[in-house]
Scaffold this motif. Structure first.
Motif, PDB file in Angstrom:
ATOM      1  N   HIS A 111       0.848  -1.190   0.000  1.00 36.34           N
ATOM      2  CA  HIS A 111       0.000   0.000   0.000  1.00 36.34           C
ATOM      3  C   HIS A 111       0.880   1.236   0.000  1.00 36.34           C
ATOM      4  N   ARG A 143     -10.791  10.547   1.707  1.00 35.60           N
ATOM      5  CA  ARG A 143     -10.137   9.733   0.670  1.00 35.60           C
ATOM      6  C   ARG A 143      -9.232   8.669   1.297  1.00 35.60           C
ATOM      7  N   ALA A 146     -11.484   5.983   2.863  1.00 34.56           N
ATOM      8  CA  ALA A 146     -11.999   5.096   1.810  1.00 34.56           C
ATOM      9  C   ALA A 146     -10.905   4.133   1.338  1.00 34.56           C
ATOM     10  N   TYR A 147      -9.696   4.626   1.174  1.00 36.05           N
ATOM     11  CA  TYR A 147      -8.566   3.790   0.751  1.00 36.05           C
ATOM     12  C   TYR A 147      -8.357   2.653   1.750  1.00 36.05           C
ATOM     13  N   ARG A 148      -8.358   2.978   3.034  1.00 36.50           N
ATOM     14  CA  ARG A 148      -8.175   1.955   4.073  1.00 36.50           C
ATOM     15  C   ARG A 148      -9.324   0.946   4.045  1.00 36.50           C
ATOM     16  N   ARG A 149     -10.535   1.454   3.947  1.00 34.58           N
ATOM     17  CA  ARG A 149     -11.701   0.569   3.960  1.00 34.58           C
ATOM     18  C   ARG A 149     -11.681  -0.373   2.743  1.00 34.58           C
ATOM     19  N   GLU A 150     -11.366   0.163   1.558  1.00 38.64           N
ATOM     20  CA  GLU A 150     -11.347  -0.651   0.336  1.00 38.64           C
ATOM     21  C   GLU A 150     -10.284  -1.738   0.382  1.00 38.64           C
ATOM     22  N   ARG A 151      -9.218  -1.497   1.142  1.00 39.81           N
ATOM     23  CA  ARG A 151      -8.119  -2.473   1.240  1.00 39.81           C
ATOM     24  C   ARG A 151      -8.136  -3.258   2.544  1.00 39.81           C
ATOM     25  N   CYS A 152      -9.240  -3.130   3.286  1.00 38.29           N
ATOM     26  CA  CYS A 152      -9.429  -3.852   4.552  1.00 38.29           C
ATOM     27  C   CYS A 152      -8.287  -3.570   5.541  1.00 38.29           C
TER      28      CYS A 152
END
Length: 157
Positions: A111, A143, A146-152
């Protein structure tokens, strides 16, 4: 708790993000690197109030409960003292600083968070702690959330 790391030894490297680890490696390789220090994740956690800590436990808390705590986020008194001491040690003459993110899960192989966290250049010594808090807050921008959430990924490493 140790809130500040100066050019670290190998065991401390795991507590640094990519940018600080790269500075450490360059210095260890004998290359000219400006004096620097890193503020540890312990400083962030010590600066959170109990309600903000509870809000961080929920990955859906951003909009409802975490945002008000972030608006008021400032380094705790013991963190302010540690930053002030580090600033004096690195630049006794009061030079200007770059205050940049170096989160432990940023700039890694899996990441990057490229360009998502704030950086501040030409910061007067007296404003370093305030800009550190701004960098912390930028780690919770919509943003980044969202990045953290999308990548668990956890809300805070």
């Amino acid at each position: 708790m140790n809130f500040i790391l100066r050019p670290p030894t190998a065991p401390e490297r795991a507590r640094l993000g990519g940018k600080a680890a790269a500075l450490a490696a360059l210095g260890e390789a004998g290359l000219p690197v400006p004096a620097w220090f890193a503020v540890t994740p312990d400083a962030f956690h010590a600066s959170l109030g109990a309600a903000a800590r509870r809000a961080l436990e929920s990955t859906t808390a951003y909009e409802n409960t975490l945002r008000p705590h972030l608006a008021a986020l400032a380094p705790a008194p013991e963190v302010l003292s540690a930053i002030a001491n580090a600033v004096r040690a690195v630049a006794p003459g009061g030079t200007r600083f770059a205050v940049r993110s170096s989160a432990v899960d940023e700039d890694g192989g899996a990441h990057s968070f490229a360009g998502q966290l704030e950086s501040f250049l030409d910061v007067p010594a007296a404003e370093v702690a305030a800009r550190v808090a701004d960098v912390w807050r930028s780690g919770f921008a919509p943003r980044v959330w969202a990045y953290r959430r999308e990548r668990c990924l956890a809300p805070v490493p």
